[in-house]
Scaffold this motif. Structure first.
Motif, PDB file in Angstrom:
ATOM      1  N   LYS A  74       0.852   5.430  -5.154  1.00 26.16           N
ATOM      2  CA  LYS A  74      -0.315   4.909  -4.429  1.00 26.16           C
ATOM      3  C   LYS A  74      -0.228   3.396  -4.304  1.00 26.16           C
ATOM      4  O   LYS A  74      -0.579   2.822  -3.264  1.00 26.16           O
ATOM      5  N   MET A  75       0.239   2.732  -5.361  1.00 27.26           N
ATOM      6  CA  MET A  75       0.342   1.287  -5.338  1.00 27.26           C
ATOM      7  C   MET A  75       1.381   0.822  -4.317  1.00 27.26           C
ATOM      8  O   MET A  75       1.175  -0.164  -3.609  1.00 27.26           O
ATOM      9  N   SER A  76       2.497   1.537  -4.217  1.00 26.13           N
ATOM     10  CA  SER A  76       3.530   1.184  -3.256  1.00 26.13           C
ATOM     11  C   SER A  76       2.990   1.287  -1.828  1.00 26.13           C
ATOM     12  O   SER A  76       3.249   0.420  -0.984  1.00 26.13           O
ATOM     13  N   ILE A  77       2.241   2.353  -1.555  1.00 27.56           N
ATOM     14  CA  ILE A  77       1.640   2.529  -0.230  1.00 27.56           C
ATOM     15  C   ILE A  77       0.622   1.427   0.043  1.00 27.56           C
ATOM     16  O   ILE A  77       0.593   0.829   1.129  1.00 27.56           O
ATOM     17  N   PHE A  78      -0.220   1.138  -0.947  1.00 28.38           N
ATOM     18  CA  PHE A  78      -1.251   0.109  -0.800  1.00 28.38           C
ATOM     19  C   PHE A  78      -0.626  -1.255  -0.522  1.00 28.38           C
ATOM     20  O   PHE A  78      -1.066  -1.998   0.361  1.00 28.38           O
ATOM     21  N   ILE A  79       0.432  -1.586  -1.282  1.00 30.21           N
ATOM     22  CA  ILE A  79       1.091  -2.878  -1.114  1.00 30.21           C
ATOM     23  C   ILE A  79       1.722  -2.984   0.266  1.00 30.21           C
ATOM     24  O   ILE A  79       1.649  -4.031   0.921  1.00 30.21           O
ATOM     25  N   GLY A  80       2.336  -1.900   0.736  1.00 29.67           N
ATOM     26  CA  GLY A  80       2.925  -1.894   2.079  1.00 29.67           C
ATOM     27  C   GLY A  80       1.876  -2.157   3.149  1.00 29.67           C
ATOM     28  O   GLY A  80       2.100  -2.928   4.086  1.00 29.67           O
ATOM     29  N   ILE A  81       0.710  -1.526   3.007  1.00 24.40           N
ATOM     30  CA  ILE A  81      -0.381  -1.713   3.972  1.00 24.40           C
ATOM     31  C   ILE A  81      -0.876  -3.157   3.937  1.00 24.40           C
ATOM     32  O   ILE A  81      -1.107  -3.776   4.980  1.00 24.40           O
TER      33      ILE A  81
END
Length: 233
Positions: A74-81
């Motif tokens: 979830k953190m990887s997705i959030f950071i990408g966004i």
């Protein structure tokens, strides 16, 4: 994922020309002794890299906290966004919110100290200039720091920021020698490429979090930095 740090540093260094270029051009280096001049520029960069590695360690520790909490995907997705949003949101909109206001006094102190160092040509002063330069607010550094968080390790966070810093070295060094050759037209053309590179890196982080089973890019097993299934026999 570490390769994105160097690539982003290399591309974003053209943005650095506008923000930190004046600092590089004003470096108190020896203009007559070329060998000494090179060593002085290297000392300046070592100061910047030390600053980047320090904040990389801090944000890597923050990322490790999310890893221990089991939030890595979830953190990887959030950071990408967030990386993509930082690039897509117009600067004039961001300017309405002074995020650095709480630490304005600290930043002001850094700038004052930075200015005083240009009066001295010692290696200590050059290292200090680089160090303080590395701690000054910069949008491109902010984007890189999200990458350091995604590394979910203090060591990898440091490595990510160091690679980002190394990526900026060629352009930040050449500006001392080739400033007259970097026309506004060339700078503008390269500046236009920066958002595309940043969005690409953001997409890579999103894909990594989605776990689509793409080798190296989006592995289905997110244990990229730790072994989730220990071998206990």
């Amino acid at each position: 994922m570490l390769f994105t740090a160097f690539i982003f540093g290399l591309i974003s260094s053209f943005h650095c020309i506008g923000m930190c270029g004046p600092i590089a051009m004003m470096l108190p280096v020896d203009r007559n002794n070329q060998a000494k001049k090179v060593s002085q520029i290297i000392t300046y960069h070592l100061g910047r890299l030390f600053a980047y590695s320090t904040i990389g360690f801090i944000f890597g520790m923050l990322g490790k906290g999310f890893l221990l909490a089991g939030m890595q995907q979830k953190m990887s997705i959030f950071i990408g966004i967030v990386m993509i949003l930082i690039i897509l949101i117009p600067e004039k909109v961001v300017a309405n919110y002074n995020f650095s206001k709480p630490i304005f006094k600290v930043i002001s102190k850094i700038k004052t100290t930075l200015g005083s160092q240009f009066k001295n040509k010692s290696y200590k002063s050059l290292f200090t200039i680089g160090l303080l330069n590395g701690f000054l607010p910069c949008g491109m550094v902010y984007v890189a720091l999200f990458g350091a968080i995604a590394m979910q390790s203090p060591t990898l966070g440091v490595l990510y920021m160091v690679l980002f810093g190394i990526g900026t070295v060629p352009m930040m060094s050449s500006i001392v020698y080739l400033n007259s050759f970097l026309t506004i037209s060339i700078r503008n053309k390269i500046q236009k490429a920066i958002p595309y590179v940043a969005v690409f890196i953001g997409i890579v982080f999103i894909l990594r979090g989605l776990g689509l089973g793409i080798p190296y890019i989006s592995p289905s097993n997110m244990s990229l930095f730790v072994q989730q299934q220990p071998n206990c026999h």
